[in-house]
Design an enzyme around this catalytic site. Structure first.
Site, mmCIF file in Angstrom:
data_model
loop_
_atom_site.group_PDB
_atom_site.id
_atom_site.type_symbol
_atom_site.label_atom_id
_atom_site.label_comp_id
_atom_site.label_asym_id
_atom_site.label_seq_id
_atom_site.Cartn_x
_atom_site.Cartn_y
_atom_site.Cartn_z
ATOM 1 N N GLU A 27 5.945 -1.274 9.913
ATOM 2 C CA GLU A 27 4.724 -1.701 10.617
ATOM 3 C C GLU A 27 5.011 -2.757 11.677
ATOM 4 O OE1 GLU A 27 5.685 -2.793 7.780
ATOM 5 O OE2 GLU A 27 5.010 -4.844 7.399
ATOM 6 N N CYS A 35 8.809 -3.796 1.481
ATOM 7 C CA CYS A 35 9.245 -5.156 1.150
ATOM 8 C C CYS A 35 8.714 -5.577 -0.228
ATOM 9 C CB CYS A 35 8.831 -6.108 2.263
ATOM 10 S SG CYS A 35 9.742 -7.662 2.238
ATOM 11 N N HIS A 93 10.580 -3.279 7.533
ATOM 12 C CA HIS A 93 9.146 -3.248 7.847
ATOM 13 C C HIS A 93 8.820 -2.278 8.987
ATOM 14 C CE1 HIS A 93 7.648 -6.677 5.468
ATOM 15 N NE2 HIS A 93 8.876 -7.139 5.593
#
Lengths: 244, 83
Positions: free
Chosen positions: A211, A92, A209
């Site tokens: 994560e 990002c 993302h």
């Protein structure tokens, strides 16, 4: 049986980073690796095995997203680290920092909708000639969240040609069935690009993302594949070093 | 040493889509200004610089534009130096 070592991940923290702790959690508590935060004033990252540039709004997105962070003291050593062939992943805002620093080609501009888009999307694996898709095949799809206002990937026709020729486009936004369609493009990116690597395949920038989808409680685990691929590559690389 | 006022105009390259400009264009049309054909939005950066001469200032500001003030991948810039 192949044994996996514990590797040392460094997460760069800029003023305004806000996905640093999510990355830390995924790497430390889900993947059980060593992990450290690196304040952007650090000047040596040589002792790490992988560097993560997390998401957020570094320097309040002033001037252009990622532009001020790309000039932080730590970025010189991240560049050196990348040149040594070790993995660097920018997620990002981290992707925005990587394009601004010149470690990746192109630019990320305002979403064509002008809106901040925060939702789950599908991305299709387009290339495995890099160390982040070690555990995947071309055509695999991952369900993964995005959350950005400036994720519209842009580059010149020449750069796009080079990206295609060198298999640097790693992920494209796609429909549920894996088809890369205009409707599945959430931000107007050229060719639905969601993530690219450098020519050598050791620096990845991606808007989604991983994560945020690394464990069951987050309703998705496919983000793990990317971190696990890095670990697989580190294992392989270590073995080769041992043999040499 | 003289003091110079520098204006840097940073604009998106013509080939880069400007969604902000498009939105403003639609709003202008909604206000009744139908003759407006296009709207593009850029940035104006003003700098105050003390240096020897205008040529040096221009050279340095060009450098600043390449390194930070603009992103040459997507933007063009114009530097205007005034004493």
């Amino acid at each position: 049986m192949s044994k996996s070592n514990i590797y040392k991940f460094g997460i760069v923290v800029f003023p305004g980073s806000n996905c640093d702790h999510d990355c830390y959690h995924a790497i430390k508590h889900v993947l059980r690796q060593e992990c450290e935060f690196l304040w952007h004033h650090e000047t040596d990252v040589g002792q790490f095995d992988c560097i993560v540039l997390p998401g957020g709004f570094s320097y309040g997105d002033y001037l252009r997203t990622g532009s001020i962070a790309s000039l932080s003291p730590i970025m010189k050593s991240v560049e050196k680290f990348a040149q040594s062939g070790r993995p660097v992943i920018g997620i990002c805002n981290g992707f925005q920092v990587l394009v601004e620093s010149g470690l990746l080609p192109g630019a990320l501009i305002t979403n064509s909708s002008l809106k901040f888009v925060c939702k789950w999307v599908n991305i299709r694996v387009e290339s495995t000639k890099n160390l982040f898709t070690e555990n995947m095949k071309v055509g695999d799809t991952l369900e993964i969240p995005i959350a950005h206002g400036e994720g519209n990937y842009f580059c010149s026709p020449d750069e796009l040609k080079a990206l295609n020729e060198n298999s640097q486009i790693v992920f494209k936004y796609c429909a549920d069935n894996g088809d890369v369609t205009p409707e599945s493009n959430p931000n107007g990116s050229i060719e639905n690009i969601a993530g690219i690597t450098n020519k050598e395949g050791n620096v990845l920038g991606m808007m989604p993302h991983p994560e945020r989808c690394a464990e069951e409680i987050l309703n998705g685990t496919q983000g793990r594949l990317i971190f696990e691929s890095i670990i697989s590559w580190l294992n392989l690389n270590n073995k080769q070093k041992d043999r040499a | 040493m003289k003091e110079f006022k520098v204006k840097v105009e940073v604009k998106l390259k013509p080939v880069v889509l400007d969604p902000q400009g498009k939105t403003v264009l639609t709003a202008l049309h909604n206000l009744g200004y139908e003759k407006v054909e296009d709207a593009r939005i850029g940035k104006l950066i003003e700098l105050k610089i003390t240096d020897e001469d205008a040529g040096k200032v221009k050279e340095r500001v060009n450098d600043m534009c390449m390194k930070l003030l603009s992103n040459p991948v997507i933007e063009d810039f114009v530097v205007n130096v005034e004493e």
